[in-house]
Design a protein around this motif. Structure first.
Motif, PDB file in Angstrom:
ATOM      1  N   LEU A 301       0.848  -1.193   0.000  1.00  0.00           N
ATOM      2  CA  LEU A 301       0.000   0.000   0.000  1.00  0.00           C
ATOM      3  C   LEU A 301       0.881   1.239   0.000  1.00  0.00           C
ATOM      4  O   LEU A 301       1.811   1.354   0.806  1.00  0.00           O
ATOM      5  N   PHE A 302       0.580   2.172  -0.902  1.00  0.00           N
ATOM      6  CA  PHE A 302       1.246   3.472  -0.969  1.00  0.00           C
ATOM      7  C   PHE A 302       0.216   4.511  -0.570  1.00  0.00           C
ATOM      8  O   PHE A 302      -0.823   4.657  -1.222  1.00  0.00           O
ATOM      9  N   VAL A 303       0.490   5.246   0.515  1.00  0.00           N
ATOM     10  CA  VAL A 303      -0.507   6.150   1.082  1.00  0.00           C
ATOM     11  C   VAL A 303       0.045   7.571   1.184  1.00  0.00           C
ATOM     12  O   VAL A 303       1.163   7.775   1.670  1.00  0.00           O
ATOM     13  N   LEU A 304      -0.758   8.542   0.737  1.00  0.00           N
ATOM     14  CA  LEU A 304      -0.477   9.952   0.954  1.00  0.00           C
ATOM     15  C   LEU A 304      -1.585  10.525   1.826  1.00  0.00           C
ATOM     16  O   LEU A 304      -2.771  10.305   1.555  1.00  0.00           O
ATOM     17  N   VAL A 305      -1.196  11.251   2.875  1.00  0.00           N
ATOM     18  CA  VAL A 305      -2.187  11.926   3.710  1.00  0.00           C
ATOM     19  C   VAL A 305      -1.580  13.246   4.186  1.00  0.00           C
ATOM     20  O   VAL A 305      -0.398  13.308   4.535  1.00  0.00           O
ATOM     21  N   GLY A 306      -2.360  14.311   4.146  1.00  0.00           N
ATOM     22  CA  GLY A 306      -1.869  15.606   4.579  1.00  0.00           C
ATOM     23  C   GLY A 306      -1.713  15.667   6.091  1.00  0.00           C
ATOM     24  O   GLY A 306      -2.565  15.166   6.831  1.00  0.00           O
ATOM     25  N   GLU A 307      -0.635  16.309   6.544  1.00  0.00           N
ATOM     26  CA  GLU A 307      -0.432  16.448   7.989  1.00  0.00           C
ATOM     27  C   GLU A 307      -1.575  17.199   8.654  1.00  0.00           C
ATOM     28  O   GLU A 307      -1.895  16.965   9.816  1.00  0.00           O
ATOM     29  N   ASN A 308      -2.210  18.112   7.912  1.00  0.00           N
ATOM     30  CA  ASN A 308      -3.302  18.903   8.474  1.00  0.00           C
ATOM     31  C   ASN A 308      -4.674  18.279   8.219  1.00  0.00           C
ATOM     32  O   ASN A 308      -5.698  18.882   8.539  1.00  0.00           O
ATOM     33  N   ASP A 309      -4.698  17.114   7.630  1.00  0.00           N
ATOM     34  CA  ASP A 309      -5.939  16.394   7.373  1.00  0.00           C
ATOM     35  C   ASP A 309      -6.370  15.708   8.665  1.00  0.00           C
ATOM     36  O   ASP A 309      -5.577  15.008   9.302  1.00  0.00           O
ATOM     37  N   GLY A 310      -7.621  15.895   9.054  1.00  0.00           N
ATOM     38  CA  GLY A 310      -8.108  15.241  10.270  1.00  0.00           C
ATOM     39  C   GLY A 310      -7.973  13.733  10.226  1.00  0.00           C
ATOM     40  O   GLY A 310      -7.867  13.077  11.268  1.00  0.00           O
ATOM     41  N   GLY A 311      -7.976  13.171   9.015  1.00  0.00           N
ATOM     42  CA  GLY A 311      -7.840  11.725   8.894  1.00  0.00           C
ATOM     43  C   GLY A 311      -6.438  11.211   9.121  1.00  0.00           C
ATOM     44  O   GLY A 311      -6.235   9.993   9.240  1.00  0.00           O
ATOM     45  N   ALA A 312      -5.442  12.116   9.194  1.00  0.00           N
ATOM     46  CA  ALA A 312      -4.063  11.674   9.415  1.00  0.00           C
ATOM     47  C   ALA A 312      -3.927  10.923  10.736  1.00  0.00           C
ATOM     48  O   ALA A 312      -3.099  10.016  10.867  1.00  0.00           O
ATOM     49  N   ARG A 313      -4.750  11.300  11.715  1.00  0.00           N
ATOM     50  CA  ARG A 313      -4.645  10.651  13.033  1.00  0.00           C
ATOM     51  C   ARG A 313      -4.959   9.172  12.951  1.00  0.00           C
ATOM     52  O   ARG A 313      -4.427   8.375  13.747  1.00  0.00           O
ATOM     53  N   PHE A 314      -5.798   8.777  11.989  1.00  0.00           N
ATOM     54  CA  PHE A 314      -6.118   7.359  11.858  1.00  0.00           C
ATOM     55  C   PHE A 314      -4.893   6.573  11.393  1.00  0.00           C
ATOM     56  O   PHE A 314      -4.614   5.479  11.886  1.00  0.00           O
ATOM     57  N   TRP A 315      -4.176   7.129  10.410  1.00  0.00           N
ATOM     58  CA  TRP A 315      -2.968   6.457   9.944  1.00  0.00           C
ATOM     59  C   TRP A 315      -1.898   6.436  11.036  1.00  0.00           C
ATOM     60  O   TRP A 315      -1.193   5.440  11.210  1.00  0.00           O
ATOM     61  N   GLU A 316      -1.777   7.536  11.778  1.00  0.00           N
ATOM     62  CA  GLU A 316      -0.766   7.583  12.844  1.00  0.00           C
ATOM     63  C   GLU A 316      -1.015   6.498  13.890  1.00  0.00           C
ATOM     64  O   GLU A 316      -0.072   5.891  14.409  1.00  0.00           O
ATOM     65  N   ARG A 317      -2.288   6.231  14.170  1.00  0.00           N
ATOM     66  CA  ARG A 317      -2.630   5.207  15.166  1.00  0.00           C
ATOM     67  C   ARG A 317      -2.491   3.795  14.614  1.00  0.00           C
ATOM     68  O   ARG A 317      -2.044   2.874  15.320  1.00  0.00           O
ATOM     69  N   LEU A 318      -2.887   3.604  13.356  1.00  0.00           N
ATOM     70  CA  LEU A 318      -2.980   2.252  12.824  1.00  0.00           C
ATOM     71  C   LEU A 318      -1.768   1.819  12.017  1.00  0.00           C
ATOM     72  O   LEU A 318      -1.589   0.610  11.777  1.00  0.00           O
ATOM     73  N   GLU A 319      -0.928   2.764  11.585  1.00  0.00           N
ATOM     74  CA  GLU A 319       0.242   2.388  10.805  1.00  0.00           C
ATOM     75  C   GLU A 319       1.093   1.338  11.517  1.00  0.00           C
ATOM     76  O   GLU A 319       1.439   0.301  10.920  1.00  0.00           O
ATOM     77  N   PRO A 320       1.451   1.526  12.803  1.00  0.00           N
ATOM     78  CA  PRO A 320       2.261   0.488  13.468  1.00  0.00           C
ATOM     79  C   PRO A 320       1.524  -0.839  13.631  1.00  0.00           C
ATOM     80  O   PRO A 320       2.139  -1.910  13.579  1.00  0.00           O
ATOM     81  N   VAL A 321       0.213  -0.776  13.815  1.00  0.00           N
ATOM     82  CA  VAL A 321      -0.581  -2.002  13.956  1.00  0.00           C
ATOM     83  C   VAL A 321      -0.564  -2.791  12.650  1.00  0.00           C
ATOM     84  O   VAL A 321      -0.364  -4.019  12.636  1.00  0.00           O
ATOM     85  N   TRP A 322      -0.760  -2.094  11.533  1.00  0.00           N
ATOM     86  CA  TRP A 322      -0.773  -2.758  10.242  1.00  0.00           C
ATOM     87  C   TRP A 322       0.602  -3.301   9.892  1.00  0.00           C
ATOM     88  O   TRP A 322       0.732  -4.391   9.336  1.00  0.00           O
TER      89      TRP A 322
END
Length: 386
Positions: A301-322
């Motif tokens: 998976l190649f993912v781009l997410v903006g640092e100021n995007d509210g959805g970035a917090r989901f990747w920050e939490r789940l990236e290590p889990v995945w």
């Protein structure tokens, strides 16, 4: 009841240049309110509050008068309330406005009380006629020099345009990238500009040219997987066995859903402004459940997410889990950016490297540091229509 399976967690809406239908396009505010109401309606059905469903659906119809779904949901609620005549009238209006899922109508238990009425069978047949018609207005493509273009509208599939190498052969085929548009517009004119870049890595590009670009539905995904991809696979010079799905915003959510259902069908995902969660309520989310398949360890998976995007917090939490679960995950957090198109010079270079690894059968390398200087060429430029 029909579920609008496209999760519009994302609120990115393509604008005036998106050629989606012959009708005037609703405002961004109307679309956002409509999407919120649709989520509330789903919850009200679960709570069996059918009278409230009717009120919400009336408002949805006011916001986007030409949309068929609110009338279908009204028909479901009215049928469950025993209001047969009203339900048939609402269902007829839905079909008149283009509802095109006859198989779903026939098996929808919410409409079970209507099946003994011959008018129901007549509406199913009209929906079947709608199913054969393309939705929206056809979008012609831009000129891409040096590229072979194939267009078709396969039976049971979505109308498409394929950009491939003129030198691709059965022995040396192009692999495939499938573009999944955001809610509100195709963005074909943006993504097709990247065709030469993809072909340089031996990937052809598939886009859709005539559908309702307001959202992705379960029926759209089914037509892609069961109609369009099998047809494209028959084109000499194309290897469509395991395509890469590339999605922006709601298109990225659709890509994640398809991957969640069966990761082994895909060679990878490219996601821009999409998140590893599903909506469970008006303000609540739950993580996407990782597939219980060994294949998830083979699908990068190649993912781009903006640092100021509210959805970035989901990747920050789940990236290590995945990552711990073995998902080959590459996440780039783009500085100073929100929920928008994120492919700038640096991100495209990173995608090139990722595609090279995928084409070679390698697990892509971890992301390098994101640029944090003020060079405008290093940062993504949003599409003109945003």
């Amino acid at each position: 009841m029909i579920l609008m399976t496209v999760v519009v967690l994302a609120t990115a809406i393509s604008g005036a240049r998106a050629q989606e239908t012959e009708k005037a396009r609703p405002s961004v505010e109307a679309i956002r309110e409509y999407q919120q109401l649709a989520r509330e309606v789903q919850e009200l059905f679960r709570q069996k509050k059918y009278e409230e469903v009717l009120e919400k659906c009336r408002r949805m119809s006011e916001l986007i008068p030409d949309e068929a779904i609110p009338y279908y949901k009204r028909a479901c609620a009215q049928a469950l309330l025993g209001k047969t005549e009203e339900a048939l009238k609402s269902l007829a209006t839905s079909v008149e406005k283009g509802f095109d899922e006859p198989a779903h109508m026939k098996k929808d238990e919410d409409l079970a009380g209507l099946r003994s009425d011959k008018r129901f069978d007549e509406l199913v047949e009209k929906a079947r006629e709608n199913e054969k018609k393309p939705a929206g207005r056809y979008e012609p493509g831009i000129e891409v020099p040096g590229v072979k273009t194939v267009e078709d509208f396969p039976e049971g599939g979505l109308r498409y345009r394929l950009r491939m190498s003129p030198t691709a052969t059965k022995e040396k085929p192009n692999r495939l990238i499938v573009w999944l548009h955001p809610a509100g517009g195709s963005m074909n004119n943006i993504i097709e500009v990247l065709t030469p870049r993809f072909l340089n890595k031996n990937f052809a590009l598939l886009v859709f040219t005539q559908k309702n670009f307001r959202y992705w539905r379960g029926a759209d995904a089914k037509r892609l997987m069961e109609g369009t991809l099998p047809a494209v696979a028959k084109i000499e010079g194309i290897d469509a066995g395991k395509p890469i799905l590339m999605g922006y915003s709601a298109g990225g959510q659709q890509a994640l859903q398809l991957w969640e259902n069966d990761p082994d069908k895909f060679a990878g995902l490219i996601l821009d402004a999409a998140y590893p969660v599903r909506r469970t309520g008006p303000r609540s989310f739950a993580p996407i459940k990782l597939p219980e398949a060994e294949a998830l360890k083979r699908v990068p998976l190649f993912v781009l997410v903006g640092e100021n995007d509210g959805g970035a917090r989901f990747w920050e939490r789940l990236e290590p889990v995945w990552r711990k679960a073995g998902v080959p995950l590459t996440v780039h957090y783009v500085p100073d950016m929100g929920h928008t198109w994120l492919f700038g010079k640096f991100q495209l270079a990173a995608l090139d490297a990722w595609l090279s690894d995928v084409a070679a059968g390698k697990i892509p390398r971890p992301p390098a540091a994101e640029p944090d200087d003020n060079d405008p060429n290093a940062k993504p430029q949003p599409p003109e229509f945003r």
